[in-house]
Design a protein around this motif. Structure first.
Motif, PDB file in Angstrom:
ATOM      1  N   VAL A   1      41.407  47.157  48.689  1.00  0.00           N
ATOM      2  CA  VAL A   1      42.406  46.261  48.129  1.00  0.00           C
ATOM      3  C   VAL A   1      42.148  45.139  47.353  1.00  0.00           C
ATOM      4  CG1 VAL A   1      44.612  44.943  49.192  1.00  0.00           C
ATOM      5  CG2 VAL A   1      43.896  47.029  50.190  1.00  0.00           C
ATOM      6  N   ILE A   2      40.958  44.289  47.629  1.00  0.00           N
ATOM      7  CA  ILE A   2      40.687  43.424  46.992  1.00  0.00           C
ATOM      8  C   ILE A   2      40.159  43.498  45.634  1.00  0.00           C
ATOM      9  CG2 ILE A   2      38.861  41.427  46.900  1.00  0.00           C
ATOM     10  CD1 ILE A   2      39.223  41.344  49.694  1.00  0.00           C
ATOM     11  N   VAL A   3      39.475  44.893  45.409  1.00  0.00           N
ATOM     12  CA  VAL A   3      38.968  45.264  44.248  1.00  0.00           C
ATOM     13  C   VAL A   3      40.246  45.664  43.361  1.00  0.00           C
ATOM     14  CG1 VAL A   3      37.635  46.888  42.915  1.00  0.00           C
ATOM     15  CG2 VAL A   3      36.521  45.925  44.906  1.00  0.00           C
ATOM     16  N   LEU A   4      40.826  46.475  43.874  1.00  0.00           N
ATOM     17  CA  LEU A   4      42.361  46.828  43.307  1.00  0.00           C
ATOM     18  C   LEU A   4      43.110  45.884  42.653  1.00  0.00           C
ATOM     19  CD1 LEU A   4      43.346  50.109  45.218  1.00  0.00           C
ATOM     20  CD2 LEU A   4      42.442  50.133  42.814  1.00  0.00           C
ATOM     21  N   ALA A   5      43.222  44.960  43.580  1.00  0.00           N
ATOM     22  CA  ALA A   5      44.036  43.627  43.153  1.00  0.00           C
ATOM     23  C   ALA A   5      43.449  42.971  41.978  1.00  0.00           C
ATOM     24  CB  ALA A   5      44.205  42.816  44.473  1.00  0.00           C
ATOM     25  N   TYR A   6      41.872  42.743  42.237  1.00  0.00           N
ATOM     26  CA  TYR A   6      41.239  42.124  41.071  1.00  0.00           C
ATOM     27  C   TYR A   6      41.248  42.778  39.711  1.00  0.00           C
ATOM     28  CZ  TYR A   6      37.276  40.242  38.426  1.00  0.00           C
ATOM     29  OH  TYR A   6      36.239  39.806  37.554  1.00  0.00           O
ATOM     30  N   LEU A   7      41.235  44.078  39.876  1.00  0.00           N
ATOM     31  CA  LEU A   7      41.330  44.806  38.561  1.00  0.00           C
ATOM     32  C   LEU A   7      42.808  45.006  38.043  1.00  0.00           C
ATOM     33  CD1 LEU A   7      39.091  48.132  39.333  1.00  0.00           C
ATOM     34  CD2 LEU A   7      38.395  46.183  37.995  1.00  0.00           C
ATOM     35  N   MET A   8      43.749  44.759  38.854  1.00  0.00           N
ATOM     36  CA  MET A   8      45.131  44.846  38.187  1.00  0.00           C
ATOM     37  C   MET A   8      45.326  43.637  37.460  1.00  0.00           C
ATOM     38  SD  MET A   8      47.358  46.555  41.572  1.00  0.00           S
ATOM     39  CE  MET A   8      46.945  48.325  41.987  1.00  0.00           C
ATOM     40  N   VAL A   9      44.944  42.429  38.299  1.00  0.00           N
ATOM     41  CA  VAL A   9      45.027  41.269  37.698  1.00  0.00           C
ATOM     42  C   VAL A   9      44.356  40.955  36.208  1.00  0.00           C
ATOM     43  CG1 VAL A   9      44.767  38.605  37.860  1.00  0.00           C
ATOM     44  CG2 VAL A   9      45.673  40.051  40.022  1.00  0.00           C
ATOM     45  N   LEU A  10      43.194  41.259  36.189  1.00  0.00           N
ATOM     46  CA  LEU A  10      42.485  41.540  35.177  1.00  0.00           C
ATOM     47  C   LEU A  10      42.864  42.175  33.904  1.00  0.00           C
ATOM     48  CD1 LEU A  10      39.492  40.510  33.921  1.00  0.00           C
ATOM     49  CD2 LEU A  10      38.664  42.661  34.765  1.00  0.00           C
ATOM     50  N   GLU A  11      43.677  43.497  34.035  1.00  0.00           N
ATOM     51  CA  GLU A  11      43.800  44.297  33.040  1.00  0.00           C
ATOM     52  C   GLU A  11      45.551  43.950  33.056  1.00  0.00           C
ATOM     53  OE1 GLU A  11      42.168  46.249  31.190  1.00  0.00           O
ATOM     54  OE2 GLU A  11      40.286  45.758  32.251  1.00  0.00           O
ATOM     55  N   ALA A  12      46.184  43.078  33.659  1.00  0.00           N
ATOM     56  CA  ALA A  12      47.590  43.050  33.631  1.00  0.00           C
ATOM     57  C   ALA A  12      47.870  42.675  32.104  1.00  0.00           C
ATOM     58  CB  ALA A  12      47.905  41.958  34.628  1.00  0.00           C
TER      59      ALA A  12
END
Length: 354
Positions: free
Chosen positions: A164-175
């Motif tokens: 969940v942490i990795v997915l959230a990080y990538l989502m924010v990064l690529e937003a």
């Protein structure tokens, strides 16, 4: 003519069968990957909640998106770890003391002495425990056996949290890239509408998650102080349970209050009355002061919608689903308001007098 009708009927039947098979396969795929999908949904909620903070840091402090995202996630992790340490340290102390006192409590319960023994005498359970001591001992032995299952559950929980942490990080990064691509494909008018909806959804999720965590933290700390002043043992454990229960909308505060009041009455009648009065007063403060002030920018839904959303989400994703039910219902409300506008009935023309 008949052959043509037969061919059309056959094609329609094949189309229907194909749609049924496709729907069945899609539902089977969703069911088999439901855990990953739930993790992705949870990550999306946290990404939406942290994105405004990352945008602010990128504008004011760090120009590079990757550094701003890493800084926000690191600070969030440190804050959560510090809060967990504040909770876990007294929690471990209470658990150690409880483990040390467990044999003494068991002896007192069997002899009818102490708080537990007197309670068992009042409700008539001491004779039952004495007559079925062998069965209870066998049940306790069986509880020690599934250690491998417990370890596997802990490992799966750690893996899920990391995912969940990795997915959230990538989502924010690529937003930003995702938003630009989506808006450019949608066009100016539709893209502006989606951007407005996105801001409202982000405000809803961020306001609710942050506000709910703050309210639960206040509830847990206040409960801990009251239990500590009342002399109730294992105050940290009980306060932690109350704080976790308070995260659940509508029914969570009541569940936590029942746990704390019951533990206080087991300690003494005076402590039980003190804790009961505290929760009566605190519930009024939380309902009429904390929630309106802290959650003023959050979703506004009627209680029936909240309860149904919580029950459905809890059935699908457990405690985490119950926590995210209200912002999810708020997002659905935003989408329905945008794409299913209510048609207003025009007023009837007034007839002239005479």
């Amino acid at each position: 003519m008949k052959d043509a009708d037969d061919r059309r009927t056959a094609r329609r039947a094949l189309v229907v069968i194909g749609l049924l098979l496709g729907t069945t396969l899609a539902l089977a795929f969703l069911w088999s990957t439901r855990r990953i999908l739930i993790w992705a949904v949870i990550a999306a909620f946290f990404a939406v909640a942290l994105k405004p903070l990352v945008d602010l840091v990128q504008r004011r402090l760090l120009r590079r998106r990757a550094l701003a995202t890493l800084l926000v996630f690191t600070i969030t992790f440190v804050v959560l770890a510090a809060l967990a340490a504040l909770i876990v340290v007294p929690l471990v102390d209470d658990l150690v003391r409880f483990t040390e006192r467990a044999p003494e409590l068991l002896r007192e319960a069997r002899a009818g002495r102490g708080v537990v023994g007197r309670m068992l005498d009042r409700i008539g359970l001491r004779d039952y425990l004495a007559n079925h001591s062998d069965q209870i001992r066998q049940y306790g032995e069986r509880l020690r056996q599934p250690a491998v299952g417990v370890i596997r559950g802990v490992a799966e929980g750690v893996f899920g949290l990391t995912t969940v942490i990795v997915l959230a990080y990538l989502m924010v990064l690529e937003a930003p890239r995702i938003i630009r691509t989506t808006f450019s494909a949608a066009g100016d008018a539709r893209g502006e509408r989606w951007q407005r909806m996105g801001r409202e959804v982000s405000r809803t999720v961020t306001g609710y998650l942050t506000g709910n965590l703050v309210i639960s933290l206040i509830c847990g700390l206040a409960t801990f102080l009251v239990l500590l002043l009342a002399g109730v043992p294992f105050a940290a454990v009980i306060a932690l349970l109350v704080a976790i229960a308070d995260l659940i909308p509508l029914v969570g505060a009541t569940i936590g209050a029942i746990i704390a009041i019951g533990a206080a009455f087991l300690h003494s009648t005076t402590a039980g009355i003190i804790v009961l009065v505290f929760f009566v007063i605190y519930q009024q403060i939380e309902n009429h002061l904390l929630q309106p002030v802290i959650l003023s920018r959050s979703v506004r839904l009627n209680p029936l919608t909240v309860l149904i959303s919580v029950l459905l989400a809890a059935e699908l994703a457990g405690l985490v689903g119950a926590l995210l039910a209200i912002p999810a219902a708020g997002i659905v409300r935003i989408l329905l308001r945008e794409y299913l506008p209510l048609r207003r009935v025009p007023p009837e023309p007034t007839r002239p007098d005479g």
